[in-house]
Design a protein around this motif. Sequence first.
Motif, PDB file in Angstrom:
ATOM      1  N   SER A 105       8.599   6.236  -8.818  1.00  0.00           N
ATOM      2  CA  SER A 105       7.416   7.122 -10.266  1.00  0.00           C
ATOM      3  C   SER A 105       6.714   6.374 -10.309  1.00  0.00           C
ATOM      4  O   SER A 105       5.265   6.476 -10.347  1.00  0.00           O
ATOM      5  CB  SER A 105       7.451   7.836 -11.009  1.00  0.00           C
ATOM      6  N   ARG A 106       7.241   4.585 -10.408  1.00  0.00           N
ATOM      7  CA  ARG A 106       5.768   3.822 -10.889  1.00  0.00           C
ATOM      8  C   ARG A 106       4.427   3.887 -10.639  1.00  0.00           C
ATOM      9  O   ARG A 106       3.275   3.916 -10.577  1.00  0.00           O
ATOM     10  CB  ARG A 106       5.920   2.650 -11.367  1.00  0.00           C
ATOM     11  N   ASN A 107       5.183   3.324  -8.846  1.00  0.00           N
ATOM     12  CA  ASN A 107       3.678   3.019  -8.011  1.00  0.00           C
ATOM     13  C   ASN A 107       2.483   4.685  -7.856  1.00  0.00           C
ATOM     14  O   ASN A 107       0.915   4.377  -8.094  1.00  0.00           O
ATOM     15  CB  ASN A 107       3.998   2.999  -6.033  1.00  0.00           C
ATOM     16  N   LEU A 108       3.570   5.887  -7.842  1.00  0.00           N
ATOM     17  CA  LEU A 108       2.074   7.102  -7.771  1.00  0.00           C
ATOM     18  C   LEU A 108       1.520   7.507  -8.724  1.00  0.00           C
ATOM     19  O   LEU A 108       0.518   7.160  -8.976  1.00  0.00           O
ATOM     20  CB  LEU A 108       3.294   8.037  -7.214  1.00  0.00           C
ATOM     21  N   LYS A 109       2.275   6.545 -10.158  1.00  0.00           N
ATOM     22  CA  LYS A 109       0.887   6.716 -11.765  1.00  0.00           C
ATOM     23  C   LYS A 109       0.617   5.779 -11.620  1.00  0.00           C
ATOM     24  O   LYS A 109      -0.191   6.426 -12.349  1.00  0.00           O
ATOM     25  CB  LYS A 109       2.907   6.840 -13.053  1.00  0.00           C
ATOM     26  N   GLN A 110       0.518   4.719 -11.472  1.00  0.00           N
ATOM     27  CA  GLN A 110      -0.167   3.440 -11.307  1.00  0.00           C
ATOM     28  C   GLN A 110      -2.147   3.755 -10.997  1.00  0.00           C
ATOM     29  O   GLN A 110      -1.828   4.706 -10.256  1.00  0.00           O
ATOM     30  CB  GLN A 110      -0.430   2.560 -11.292  1.00  0.00           C
ATOM     31  N   GLY A 111      -2.734   3.686 -11.375  1.00  0.00           N
ATOM     32  CA  GLY A 111      -4.216   3.777 -10.713  1.00  0.00           C
ATOM     33  C   GLY A 111      -3.739   3.059  -9.352  1.00  0.00           C
ATOM     34  O   GLY A 111      -4.677   3.633  -8.681  1.00  0.00           O
ATOM     35  N   LYS A 112      -3.747   1.834  -9.966  1.00  0.00           N
ATOM     36  CA  LYS A 112      -3.976   1.010  -8.404  1.00  0.00           C
ATOM     37  C   LYS A 112      -2.680   1.437  -7.181  1.00  0.00           C
ATOM     38  O   LYS A 112      -1.221   0.744  -7.749  1.00  0.00           O
ATOM     39  CB  LYS A 112      -4.159  -0.432  -8.358  1.00  0.00           C
ATOM     40  N   PHE A 113      -2.662   1.928  -6.290  1.00  0.00           N
ATOM     41  CA  PHE A 113      -1.353   1.793  -5.459  1.00  0.00           C
ATOM     42  C   PHE A 113      -0.569   0.553  -4.874  1.00  0.00           C
ATOM     43  O   PHE A 113      -1.568  -0.904  -4.471  1.00  0.00           O
ATOM     44  CB  PHE A 113      -1.767   2.915  -3.784  1.00  0.00           C
ATOM     45  N   SER A 114       0.110  -0.122  -4.861  1.00  0.00           N
ATOM     46  CA  SER A 114       0.917  -0.941  -4.703  1.00  0.00           C
ATOM     47  C   SER A 114       1.328  -1.285  -3.603  1.00  0.00           C
ATOM     48  O   SER A 114       2.278  -0.702  -3.396  1.00  0.00           O
ATOM     49  CB  SER A 114       1.643  -2.112  -5.438  1.00  0.00           C
ATOM     50  N   ALA A 115       0.671  -2.023  -2.283  1.00  0.00           N
ATOM     51  CA  ALA A 115       1.639  -1.894  -0.804  1.00  0.00           C
ATOM     52  C   ALA A 115       2.589  -2.559  -0.853  1.00  0.00           C
ATOM     53  O   ALA A 115       3.705  -2.199   0.033  1.00  0.00           O
ATOM     54  CB  ALA A 115       0.491  -2.558   0.011  1.00  0.00           C
ATOM     55  N   GLN A 116       2.885  -3.350  -1.966  1.00  0.00           N
ATOM     56  CA  GLN A 116       4.482  -4.186  -2.188  1.00  0.00           C
ATOM     57  C   GLN A 116       5.378  -3.191  -2.700  1.00  0.00           C
ATOM     58  O   GLN A 116       6.635  -3.228  -1.946  1.00  0.00           O
ATOM     59  CB  GLN A 116       3.781  -5.611  -3.045  1.00  0.00           C
TER      60      GLN A 116
END
Length: 111
Positions: free
Chosen positions: A47-58
């Motif tokens: 959820s946090r990854n999907l909500k943040q503006g920059k997607f984190s590959a890690q």
Amino acid sequence: MPSIPAGDPEWHPIAADWFESLIDSGQSHYYEASDWATAVYVAEAMSRNLKQGKFSAQLFQSVMSGMTELLTTEGARRRARVELERAGETEQSVDPAVALMDDYRKAAGGQ
């Protein structure tokens, strides 16, 4: 059977849908409380990854790793030699727990 924790209503819809899908998934029949806690953590990270503006590959890789540990993909189940069968898919009327244990015994070299 351990109680299934409630999902967070603030989760991104994709994370919430993934978590809810576990409830109906065959492998979750064998989940312990720690597995459900892991699922909550994975859904939160997703959820946090999907909500943040920059997607984190890690972070994405960490989420996928957690999903694999929970055997939520066909590939993960195949690597673990776990085959889920829906009711009516086999000619035999075998309890899924018995069939799974049978598979484990065969994989371990038993009869």
